[in-house]
Design an enzyme around this catalytic site. Structure first.
Site, PDB file in Angstrom:
ATOM      1  N   ASP A   7       1.091  -1.631  -0.288  1.00  0.00           N
ATOM      2  CA  ASP A   7       0.226  -0.076  -0.040  1.00  0.00           C
ATOM      3  C   ASP A   7       1.280   1.579   0.334  1.00  0.00           C
ATOM      4  O   ASP A   7       1.128   1.815   1.031  1.00  0.00           O
ATOM      5  CB  ASP A   7      -1.139   0.001   1.324  1.00  0.00           C
ATOM      6  CG  ASP A   7      -1.706   1.067   0.858  1.00  0.00           C
ATOM      7  OD1 ASP A   7      -2.374   1.842   0.182  1.00  0.00           O
ATOM      8  OD2 ASP A   7      -2.200   1.423   2.190  1.00  0.00           O
ATOM      9  N   GLU A  67      -2.553  -1.885  -5.043  1.00  0.00           N
ATOM     10  CA  GLU A  67      -4.041  -1.679  -5.431  1.00  0.00           C
ATOM     11  C   GLU A  67      -3.408  -0.594  -7.102  1.00  0.00           C
ATOM     12  O   GLU A  67      -2.493  -0.282  -7.595  1.00  0.00           O
ATOM     13  CB  GLU A  67      -4.624  -0.232  -4.301  1.00  0.00           C
ATOM     14  CG  GLU A  67      -5.512   0.344  -4.628  1.00  0.00           C
ATOM     15  CD  GLU A  67      -6.057   1.006  -2.959  1.00  0.00           C
ATOM     16  OE1 GLU A  67      -6.775   0.414  -2.140  1.00  0.00           O
ATOM     17  OE2 GLU A  67      -6.197   1.722  -3.242  1.00  0.00           O
ATOM     18  N   ASP A 139      -2.415   1.424   7.022  1.00  0.00           N
ATOM     19  CA  ASP A 139      -1.678   1.035   6.022  1.00  0.00           C
ATOM     20  C   ASP A 139      -0.495  -0.033   6.131  1.00  0.00           C
ATOM     21  O   ASP A 139      -1.395  -1.115   4.700  1.00  0.00           O
ATOM     22  CB  ASP A 139      -0.189   1.591   5.887  1.00  0.00           C
ATOM     23  CG  ASP A 139      -0.915   3.332   5.980  1.00  0.00           C
ATOM     24  OD1 ASP A 139      -2.074   3.003   5.293  1.00  0.00           O
ATOM     25  OD2 ASP A 139      -0.192   4.182   6.451  1.00  0.00           O
TER      26      ASP A 139
END
Length: 164
Positions: A7, A67, A139
């Site tokens: 992330d 992502e 995170d």
């Protein structure tokens, strides 16, 4: 199969590693790479790159889950975040590790059952799914959720095609 979820952020990059054997998931590691907020962007990116190189060398993942690029209302923020994502992609390429991207909605749905889950729900579900003694940092939980998502979707035709 060992999966490293990332992330990326320019101040804090979360990472989380999961190993899947059959249908069982095992937590390997998770944490945060924290760059000094006052440091220039290029120094923060270098710090993130160095730490990711060390993490990948230690964990030796088969795949990195990250992502998908998202569109932000603030173009400047999205651009800066793209720099951190680029550093993560570069680190994976340096280690010869395939990268698969997942949409935020798919990650949320996979981990919590709802594509609109809140951050706290994701953190709690990651703790439960991996049997962790405590809730991981936000995170790091997002990174673990990405790794879990890959473990659940790596058999799909789209992911198989992306992995070659």
């Amino acid at each position: 199969m060992r999966v490293l979820g990332l992330d990326p952020g320019t101040h804090t990059t979360g990472y989380g590693a999961v190993e899947r054997t059959g249908s069982r998931l095992r937590h390997l590691d998770n944490g945060l790479i924290v760059a000094k907020r006052a440091a220039p962007l290029e120094e923060r990116l270098l710090h993130i790159a160095d730490r990711l190189d060390a993490i990948m060398a230690e964990l030796n993942p088969a795949v990195v889950a990250i992502e998908d690029i998202f569109f932000s209302k603030n173009a400047q923020s999205a651009l800066i975040l793209g720099h951190a994502r680029g550093v993560a992609l570069l680190a994976a390429a340096r280690h010869g590790v395939a990268v698969i991207s997942y949409s935020p909605a798919l990650v949320k749905k996979t981990v919590s059952g709802s594509g609109r889950a809140e951050k706290g729900q994701i953190q709690q579900m990651v703790r439960v799914l991996l049997g962790l003694p405590e809730v991981p940092a936000e995170d790091a939980a997002d990174a673990l959720a990405l790794a879990i998502t890959h473990c659940h979707h790596d058999h799909t035709p789209a992911v198989k095609a992306a992995l070659g």
